[in-house]
Design a protein around this motif. Structure first.
Motif, PDB file in Angstrom:
ATOM      1  N   HIS A   1       0.819  -1.219   0.000  1.00 15.36           N
ATOM      2  CA  HIS A   1       0.000   0.000   0.000  1.00 15.36           C
ATOM      3  C   HIS A   1       0.855   1.272   0.000  1.00 15.36           C
ATOM      4  O   HIS A   1       0.470   2.290   0.567  1.00 15.36           O
ATOM      5  N   MET A   2       2.010   1.215  -0.672  1.00 14.93           N
ATOM      6  CA  MET A   2       2.858   2.405  -0.743  1.00 14.93           C
ATOM      7  C   MET A   2       2.163   3.536  -1.513  1.00 14.93           C
ATOM      8  O   MET A   2       2.409   4.713  -1.273  1.00 14.93           O
ATOM      9  N   ILE A   3       1.276   3.168  -2.437  1.00 16.48           N
ATOM     10  CA  ILE A   3       0.471   4.166  -3.126  1.00 16.48           C
ATOM     11  C   ILE A   3      -0.873   4.215  -2.414  1.00 16.48           C
ATOM     12  O   ILE A   3      -1.743   3.362  -2.612  1.00 16.48           O
ATOM     13  N   ASN A   4      -1.007   5.206  -1.554  1.00 17.44           N
ATOM     14  CA  ASN A   4      -2.159   5.294  -0.668  1.00 17.44           C
ATOM     15  C   ASN A   4      -2.926   6.594  -0.909  1.00 17.44           C
ATOM     16  O   ASN A   4      -2.685   7.310  -1.882  1.00 17.44           O
ATOM     17  N   ARG A   5      -3.832   6.902  -0.010  1.00 18.48           N
ATOM     18  CA  ARG A   5      -4.664   8.099  -0.158  1.00 18.48           C
ATOM     19  C   ARG A   5      -3.811   9.363  -0.241  1.00 18.48           C
ATOM     20  O   ARG A   5      -4.061  10.261  -1.062  1.00 18.48           O
ATOM     21  N   GLU A   6      -2.804   9.446   0.602  1.00 14.16           N
ATOM     22  CA  GLU A   6      -1.919  10.607   0.603  1.00 14.16           C
ATOM     23  C   GLU A   6      -1.200  10.758  -0.733  1.00 14.16           C
ATOM     24  O   GLU A   6      -1.045  11.861  -1.265  1.00 14.16           O
ATOM     25  N   ALA A   7      -0.753   9.607  -1.290  1.00 15.07           N
ATOM     26  CA  ALA A   7      -0.047   9.647  -2.572  1.00 15.07           C
ATOM     27  C   ALA A   7      -0.948  10.152  -3.690  1.00 15.07           C
ATOM     28  O   ALA A   7      -0.538  10.980  -4.519  1.00 15.07           O
ATOM     29  N   PHE A   8      -2.191   9.679  -3.737  1.00 21.34           N
ATOM     30  CA  PHE A   8      -3.101  10.120  -4.792  1.00 21.34           C
ATOM     31  C   PHE A   8      -3.431  11.603  -4.659  1.00 21.34           C
ATOM     32  O   PHE A   8      -3.600  12.303  -5.656  1.00 21.34           O
ATOM     33  N   GLN A   9      -3.495  12.099  -3.433  1.00 18.30           N
ATOM     34  CA  GLN A   9      -3.788  13.512  -3.231  1.00 18.30           C
ATOM     35  C   GLN A   9      -2.653  14.411  -3.701  1.00 18.30           C
ATOM     36  O   GLN A   9      -2.877  15.587  -4.017  1.00 18.30           O
ATOM     37  N   LYS A  10      -1.446  13.856  -3.763  1.00 21.59           N
ATOM     38  CA  LYS A  10      -0.298  14.624  -4.250  1.00 21.59           C
ATOM     39  C   LYS A  10      -0.229  14.673  -5.777  1.00 21.59           C
ATOM     40  O   LYS A  10       0.441  15.544  -6.339  1.00 21.59           O
ATOM     41  N   MET A  11      -0.893  13.749  -6.436  1.00 28.07           N
ATOM     42  CA  MET A  11      -0.827  13.693  -7.901  1.00 28.07           C
ATOM     43  C   MET A  11      -1.649  14.806  -8.541  1.00 28.07           C
ATOM     44  O   MET A  11      -2.571  15.357  -7.945  1.00 28.07           O
ATOM     45  N   LYS A  12      -1.304  15.134  -9.782  1.00 25.69           N
ATOM     46  CA  LYS A  12      -2.094  16.076 -10.567  1.00 25.69           C
ATOM     47  C   LYS A  12      -3.501  15.518 -10.764  1.00 25.69           C
ATOM     48  O   LYS A  12      -3.675  14.293 -10.872  1.00 25.69           O
ATOM     49  N   ASN A  13      -4.477  16.407 -10.894  1.00 26.15           N
ATOM     50  CA  ASN A  13      -5.825  15.896 -11.173  1.00 26.15           C
ATOM     51  C   ASN A  13      -5.971  15.450 -12.622  1.00 26.15           C
ATOM     52  O   ASN A  13      -6.995  14.901 -13.010  1.00 26.15           O
TER      53      ASN A  13
ATOM     54  N   GLY B   1     -12.225  12.664  -8.918  1.00 25.61           N
ATOM     55  CA  GLY B   1     -11.494  13.508  -9.851  1.00 25.61           C
ATOM     56  C   GLY B   1     -10.138  13.961  -9.342  1.00 25.61           C
ATOM     57  O   GLY B   1      -9.555  14.912  -9.878  1.00 25.61           O
ATOM     58  N   ASP B   2      -9.606  13.280  -8.314  1.00 27.14           N
ATOM     59  CA  ASP B   2      -8.263  13.629  -7.835  1.00 27.14           C
ATOM     60  C   ASP B   2      -7.210  13.248  -8.864  1.00 27.14           C
ATOM     61  O   ASP B   2      -6.145  13.875  -8.934  1.00 27.14           O
ATOM     62  N   ILE B   3      -7.460  12.191  -9.629  1.00 29.52           N
ATOM     63  CA  ILE B   3      -6.636  11.833 -10.787  1.00 29.52           C
ATOM     64  C   ILE B   3      -7.575  11.553 -11.961  1.00 29.52           C
ATOM     65  O   ILE B   3      -8.777  11.367 -11.774  1.00 29.52           O
ATOM     66  N   ARG B   4      -7.004  11.528 -13.157  1.00 20.19           N
ATOM     67  CA  ARG B   4      -7.851  11.448 -14.345  1.00 20.19           C
ATOM     68  C   ARG B   4      -8.253  10.028 -14.720  1.00 20.19           C
ATOM     69  O   ARG B   4      -9.360   9.775 -15.181  1.00 20.19           O
TER      70      ARG B   4
END
Length: 322
Positions: A218-230, A255-258
């Motif tokens: 789970h290294m790619i978690n909620r925090e990680a997705f929030q850091k990505m471009k939308n 819509g946090d990521i495309r």
């Protein structure tokens, strides 16, 4: 002299079986597309000198400790998180896997997944199948450019490097994050090492290529997705357990990521009612990263060779070590 006994957990082509039969007695689960039931594997491993397995076969400490004669476990995969390597090592049982041989094929599939997600290819097919293709419209099914975009690769192993090479053909800006710097990738491909936060925050495509371990769970978690471009598109063709799927679902839905392109899931196989499949911006495949005929043949042959090497008292060409 009695031949050693090898058990194959999945049906294999005759040529692979014949190679093993030249030196061994062979037992085999006769179904190609269904994993061997645990009770059968438990029975077979108690007398086997070698096991030919796949990523779908959990070979845990309990099974290994029941294996009185086992000398080698050879898996037809690059990943080996399904095997308790520590328990095997304590019993002096060798473990082997198949790295390298599948790198280019898996990179092909990874980039195909990236392109399909970026250009909304599955959605376009559904439009035609549903007879919804009307007149040409200026912004109908517009996707995202791949050329000159930034590709962020998490895990710059063999497959990661192969994906990066494909990105250079699209004039992509390649950045990566890895446990250690990869000077070869930097010098030959032009990839640039960045910290994880910068990769997540600036990449147009975020591609996970790490092995699955306790550290990458789970290294790619909620925090990680929030850091990505939308506008970012997330690609995973490593292992499903590296991603928190609930967080991915929320990021896509909100819509946090495309979009996302996924070849792997935390619990496989998934069913048609998996939440991620309900989203139009998900391109999903049934874990077929290395599934070209040529590559799967090479993987099966390598797995068989490792077994024969181990039974001869030799170290296999590609051992798993702690």
């Amino acid at each position: 002299m009695k031949k050693p006994y090898v058990y194959l957990t999945r049906q294999m082509p005759p040529a692979i079986v014949e190679k093993l039969e030249a030196e061994c007695e062979v037992g085999m689960w006769e179904k190609e597309e269904q994993p061997v039931p645990k009770e059968i594997l438990e029975k077979e491993i108690q007398t086997a000198d070698a096991v030919f397995c796949t990523i779908s076969d959990p070979i845990d400490k309990e099974l290994i400790n029941k294996a009185e004669n086992l000398k080698i476990i050879s898996t037809m995969a690059v990943g080996f998180n399904n095997i308790d390597v520590e328990a095997a090592s304590k019993r002096n049982i060798q473990v082997a896997h198949t790295p390298g041989v599948l790198s280019e094929t898996t990179a092909d599939l990874t980039f195909a997944l990236l392109m399909a997600a970026a250009r909304r290819i599955p959605e376009g097919m559904e439009v035609i199948k549903n007879n919804e293709w009307g007149a040409w419209a200026p912004f109908f099914l517009t996707g995202q450019d791949i050329h000159h975009a930034r590709l962020g690769i998490i895990g710059m192993g063999r497959i990661g490097e192969a994906v990066a090479k494909r990105g250079t053909g699209f004039d992509m800006d390649i950045v990566y994050h890895n446990r250690s710097r990869k000077s070869e990738a930097e010098n030959e491909i032009g990839a640039r090492y960045v910290e994880m936060d910068e990769l997540l925050e600036t990449s147009d495509f975020v591609c996970v290529m790490t092995p699955y371990t306790k550290e990458t769970h789970h290294m790619i978690n909620r925090e990680a997705f929030q850091k990505m471009k939308n506008t970012a598109i997330f690609i995973n063709s490593s292992r499903g357990g590296t991603v928190n799927e609930d967080a991915l679902y929320d990021a896509l839905k909100n819509g946090d990521i495309r979009g996302a392109g996924l070849d792997v899931f935390e619990n496989e196989p998934i069913s048609a009612d998996h939440p991620l499949l309900s989203l139009p911006n998900v391109t999903a495949l049934p874990h077929i990263g290395s599934a070209s005929e040529n590559t799967r043949w090479k993987m099966a042959d390598m797995t068989a060779n490792h077994i024969l090497q181990g039974l001869r008292g030799e170290e296999p060409d590609h051992p798993v070590t702690l």
